[in-house]
Motif scaffolding. Sequence first.
Motif, PDB file in Angstrom:
ATOM      1  N   LYS A  42      -8.056  21.010 -30.541  1.00 43.82           N
ATOM      2  CA  LYS A  42      -8.082  21.742 -29.288  1.00 43.82           C
ATOM      3  C   LYS A  42      -7.180  21.070 -28.262  1.00 43.82           C
ATOM      4  O   LYS A  42      -7.269  19.867 -28.012  1.00 43.82           O
ATOM      5  CB  LYS A  42      -9.521  21.799 -28.749  1.00 43.82           C
ATOM      6  N   GLY A  43      -6.288  21.864 -27.706  1.00 45.11           N
ATOM      7  CA  GLY A  43      -5.320  21.344 -26.733  1.00 45.11           C
ATOM      8  C   GLY A  43      -4.044  20.854 -27.372  1.00 45.11           C
ATOM      9  O   GLY A  43      -3.076  20.552 -26.672  1.00 45.11           O
ATOM     10  N   SER A  44      -4.050  20.758 -28.720  1.00 43.73           N
ATOM     11  CA  SER A  44      -2.859  20.336 -29.497  1.00 43.73           C
ATOM     12  C   SER A  44      -2.306  18.982 -29.066  1.00 43.73           C
ATOM     13  O   SER A  44      -1.120  18.700 -29.227  1.00 43.73           O
ATOM     14  CB  SER A  44      -1.759  21.408 -29.391  1.00 43.73           C
ATOM     15  N   LEU A  45      -3.164  18.128 -28.509  1.00 41.88           N
ATOM     16  CA  LEU A  45      -2.781  16.774 -28.068  1.00 41.88           C
ATOM     17  C   LEU A  45      -1.658  16.807 -27.022  1.00 41.88           C
ATOM     18  O   LEU A  45      -0.931  15.814 -26.851  1.00 41.88           O
ATOM     19  CB  LEU A  45      -2.365  15.911 -29.266  1.00 41.88           C
ATOM     20  N   GLU A  46      -1.560  17.920 -26.338  1.00 41.08           N
ATOM     21  CA  GLU A  46      -0.519  18.041 -25.308  1.00 41.08           C
ATOM     22  C   GLU A  46      -0.829  17.094 -24.149  1.00 41.08           C
ATOM     23  O   GLU A  46      -1.954  17.058 -23.643  1.00 41.08           O
ATOM     24  CB  GLU A  46      -0.458  19.488 -24.800  1.00 41.08           C
ATOM     25  N   GLY A  47       0.168  16.317 -23.741  1.00 43.34           N
ATOM     26  CA  GLY A  47      -0.008  15.368 -22.642  1.00 43.34           C
ATOM     27  C   GLY A  47      -0.466  13.993 -23.086  1.00 43.34           C
ATOM     28  O   GLY A  47      -0.647  13.102 -22.259  1.00 43.34           O
ATOM     29  N   ILE A  48      -0.661  13.824 -24.421  1.00 42.45           N
ATOM     30  CA  ILE A  48      -1.089  12.524 -24.957  1.00 42.45           C
ATOM     31  C   ILE A  48       0.167  11.795 -25.461  1.00 42.45           C
ATOM     32  O   ILE A  48       0.933  12.337 -26.273  1.00 42.45           O
ATOM     33  CB  ILE A  48      -2.087  12.677 -26.110  1.00 42.45           C
ATOM     34  N   VAL A  49       0.376  10.574 -24.968  1.00 47.04           N
ATOM     35  CA  VAL A  49       1.545   9.790 -25.377  1.00 47.04           C
ATOM     36  C   VAL A  49       1.075   8.455 -25.949  1.00 47.04           C
ATOM     37  O   VAL A  49      -0.058   8.024 -25.721  1.00 47.04           O
ATOM     38  CB  VAL A  49       2.513   9.546 -24.195  1.00 47.04           C
ATOM     39  N   VAL A  50       1.975   7.821 -26.702  1.00 47.20           N
ATOM     40  CA  VAL A  50       1.679   6.488 -27.245  1.00 47.20           C
ATOM     41  C   VAL A  50       2.009   5.458 -26.170  1.00 47.20           C
ATOM     42  O   VAL A  50       3.105   5.459 -25.587  1.00 47.20           O
ATOM     43  CB  VAL A  50       2.493   6.213 -28.514  1.00 47.20           C
ATOM     44  N   ASP A 104     -13.803  19.276 -24.897  1.00 49.23           N
ATOM     45  CA  ASP A 104     -14.971  18.867 -25.676  1.00 49.23           C
ATOM     46  C   ASP A 104     -15.157  19.836 -26.841  1.00 49.23           C
ATOM     47  O   ASP A 104     -14.351  20.742 -27.051  1.00 49.23           O
ATOM     48  CB  ASP A 104     -16.226  18.802 -24.788  1.00 49.23           C
ATOM     49  N   LYS A 105     -16.260  19.659 -27.593  1.00 49.33           N
ATOM     50  CA  LYS A 105     -16.474  20.456 -28.797  1.00 49.33           C
ATOM     51  C   LYS A 105     -16.664  21.944 -28.491  1.00 49.33           C
ATOM     52  O   LYS A 105     -16.377  22.801 -29.321  1.00 49.33           O
ATOM     53  CB  LYS A 105     -17.702  19.941 -29.554  1.00 49.33           C
ATOM     54  N   THR A 106     -17.182  22.255 -27.308  1.00 52.89           N
ATOM     55  CA  THR A 106     -17.463  23.649 -26.967  1.00 52.89           C
ATOM     56  C   THR A 106     -16.249  24.379 -26.425  1.00 52.89           C
ATOM     57  O   THR A 106     -16.304  25.563 -26.127  1.00 52.89           O
ATOM     58  CB  THR A 106     -18.595  23.728 -25.930  1.00 52.89           C
ATOM     59  N   GLY A 107     -15.122  23.663 -26.252  1.00 48.99           N
ATOM     60  CA  GLY A 107     -13.916  24.298 -25.729  1.00 48.99           C
ATOM     61  C   GLY A 107     -13.723  24.114 -24.240  1.00 48.99           C
ATOM     62  O   GLY A 107     -12.706  24.530 -23.680  1.00 48.99           O
ATOM     63  N   ASN A 108     -14.702  23.495 -23.579  1.00 47.34           N
ATOM     64  CA  ASN A 108     -14.554  23.205 -22.149  1.00 47.34           C
ATOM     65  C   ASN A 108     -13.650  21.990 -21.966  1.00 47.34           C
ATOM     66  O   ASN A 108     -13.553  21.139 -22.846  1.00 47.34           O
ATOM     67  CB  ASN A 108     -15.924  22.956 -21.508  1.00 47.34           C
ATOM     68  N   PHE A 109     -13.003  21.900 -20.809  1.00 55.48           N
ATOM     69  CA  PHE A 109     -12.084  20.786 -20.599  1.00 55.48           C
ATOM     70  C   PHE A 109     -12.194  20.252 -19.167  1.00 55.48           C
ATOM     71  O   PHE A 109     -12.733  20.907 -18.270  1.00 55.48           O
ATOM     72  CB  PHE A 109     -10.641  21.232 -20.870  1.00 55.48           C
ATOM     73  N   PHE A 110     -11.702  19.016 -19.026  1.00 55.40           N
ATOM     74  CA  PHE A 110     -11.499  18.484 -17.678  1.00 55.40           C
ATOM     75  C   PHE A 110     -10.065  17.953 -17.610  1.00 55.40           C
ATOM     76  O   PHE A 110      -9.476  17.554 -18.616  1.00 55.40           O
ATOM     77  CB  PHE A 110     -12.512  17.389 -17.331  1.00 55.40           C
ATOM     78  N   GLU A 111      -9.498  17.973 -16.437  1.00 57.46           N
ATOM     79  CA  GLU A 111      -8.101  17.582 -16.270  1.00 57.46           C
ATOM     80  C   GLU A 111      -8.010  16.166 -15.719  1.00 57.46           C
ATOM     81  O   GLU A 111      -8.744  15.782 -14.793  1.00 57.46           O
ATOM     82  CB  GLU A 111      -7.409  18.567 -15.317  1.00 57.46           C
ATOM     83  N   ILE A 112      -7.117  15.367 -16.321  1.00 53.04           N
ATOM     84  CA  ILE A 112      -6.901  13.991 -15.871  1.00 53.04           C
ATOM     85  C   ILE A 112      -6.149  14.010 -14.535  1.00 53.04           C
ATOM     86  O   ILE A 112      -5.089  14.636 -14.416  1.00 53.04           O
ATOM     87  CB  ILE A 112      -6.106  13.181 -16.913  1.00 53.04           C
TER      88      ILE A 112
END
Length: 800
Positions: A42-50, A104-112
């Motif tokens: 979910k979210g396709s790891l968009e915005g996640i960097v190493v 989260d598992k239910t599809g809800n999200f919070f923004e950093i």
Amino acid sequence: MKISNNWLKDYIKTDLKTERIGEFLTDIGLEVEGIEKFESIKGSLEGIVVGKVLTCEKHPNADKLKKTTVDVGNGKILNIVCGAPNVEAGQTVPVAVVGTKIYDKTGNFFEIKEAKIRGEVSQGMICAEDELGLSDDHGGIMVLDEEKFEVGKNFADYFEITNDEVLEIGLTPNRTDAMSHYGVARDLHAYLSTNKQKSEFEKVSSVALNNEGSHDFTLEVEDAELCPRYIGAVIENVKVADSPAWLKDRLKAIGLSPINNVVDITNYILHGYGQPLHAFDADKIADKKVKVGTVKEGTKFTTLDGVERTLNGSEIIIKDGKDTPMCIAGVFGGANSGVSAETTTIFLESAYFNPVAVRKAAKFHGLNTDASFRFERGVDPNITRTAITHAIKLIQELTEGKLVGELLEQYPKKIEDQYVIIRFSKIEQILGTKIHREKVKEILKALEIQVLNEIQNGYEISVPAYRADVTREIDVIEEILRIYGYNKIDAPQKISFTPVKLAAQDQDELENNWARTLQGLGFNEVMNNSLTSLKDETDAVKLLNPLSNDLAFMRKSLLEGLLQNAIYNINRKNQDIKFFEFGKIYHKRDQYEERKQLAILVSGRDAAENWLQPKSATSFYNLKAYVKVLLERLAVDYKEVALSDERFSDALAYEADGKALVRIGKVAPQMLKDFDIEQECFYAEIELEFAQKLRSENQLKFKDIPKFNKIRRDLALLIDKNVNYEDLYQTAKKNKSPYLKNINLFDVYEGKNLPEGKKSYAMSFELLNEEKTLEEKEITAVMDSLIKSFQKEFNAELRG
């Protein structure tokens, strides 16, 4: 039904976008109700960097938090407050930068967001595996191998993330051919290929298999009517484990939960080709014999869900050599023969079961599975072998299993394609337009319908067996129109019709007449289901194959449905009920009986509350008056008799020609209690066919309004208490005078100043001579005749 766009394109090659595919599917009858996105993560790891943790020190204002600086590439250093116990300087970690959405598992999200945590700036988040949707592990942040992960790169680049679009199709029950991705692709290609749209489609076929050695399993089909075709395969050295990611993603996209590689493959074939399969643990099959038949009524069988079920003896059962049930064929597997982690040899089943038998079993046991949904509507009998060979190939690839021996198969009588003749003249008549004959042939070919022979005005054709719903000429015409395109049929700009006046002999005219009358009196018409549940099954008509226990019988009366309507309204603060319904009732006595009735129910107030009129509860007499208004349209003589009916506490009937025409009563308290109704209800039912017969025999005729006035005379009669008004009325009706036109009771008195056992009836009599004014001596003669009749028949006395 959910259709994955990625999966669909395994079978059809097209450049169309998903939205356009949805439009075309809707045009050909596979209505797309919605399209939703699917992401394996979910979210396709968009915005996640190493990132690389450069420094890590204790937070000055919190014991369990740490301050870190993290290099996320391109010389950018972020300050991040982290609560993970395992975070340390020098680690390579996944970092969610500001603006990233964490699901989260239910599809809800919070923004950093950039924030201050206990006074220290935090510009992102170092992530744990569960926060990224990679696992359920939340033991600490995810520490990466610095040799494999490069600082600054997108974290998603290191994963195969599946993105898909899933079409939700509102499939109608007749479209068994489209209950799979392959079937939908086949139908879509038929439309695209005949409407100048680019697409490639290859018909699926069996695959060649390598088998090793032999097996000792045998197959016995006890009744070919219940199981026309059955194929079994034995596969050894199977390693039951998790399925690969691509297979899990395919199943997850359409809402299925992966179980293990063997079960997932059977589900993949089911939703891919529309053919249900079932895998048994071969080591649990006694005597290495598979039998297909029935078992004794009352046999106990525990299904996969752990429920012990009592078999009724009509189900198709897969049994072992000791006649022990292993599976309710086409419906549900057994708890003791299924594939588990310890399974090493499987017996794989692919079959065509009798649709009626599967449906009966599914409904009897209250089971609705993906397999029964297809089997009871009729799967393709010619894809049975194709499906099992594709499944075996996948099992060999994903479980390292090996096929041993030949496939076991019984198919004694081939299920033939449907032979139909279509006429061009009929096509033009139904469609209202001409379609070129070559276009018709092109559409038939695209639908895999074979033209056997060209005849003078059409074709002899062969419809493939997988089209279980196409058996008649009109069905084929519908298929042609579906693919040709409904939108290409021009709608006429002007519609002409000739209104038809219903004759008095037509029952519909009587029903319309009565309906308009009741609507004018403030009634609302209702329509209820003819199927119901019954407490008393005496003389009831029971369905052989009910949809559910609540819809297992044909209704014996319209009263119960109207009471359900009443309580529904009462619970919504509408206590004033005036309902009527035209409907049929059903009984099984010496033979099946079916009668149509008009039913009327009243309850609550007779008129809406207002300042001019006090509250007035409706009564038995209100209902009686409504019924009499309707019966006036029949111009028929009837008599009132007492009625004994367990549905009513008080009741009467109107009889004509010795048969009940109307039943009227106050609904019994116990019946009201059964429906949780706490206010009085009054019910009437009129036999419609009988009413129409009487009406036809007694035609109403119009006549002029009399030129002379009616004369009214009243009588107050003292009579015994056991004398009914109906008795007096019938006696008066027998009077031979042609001048007596109307009789009415306007007062009843019992009480003080009357002799014991007596009561007083005040009756009015209207007299009229349509040729001249009545003379007093003529009036007196009629009244004297009435008085003598009352005195003779009832020993009546005149009061006052």
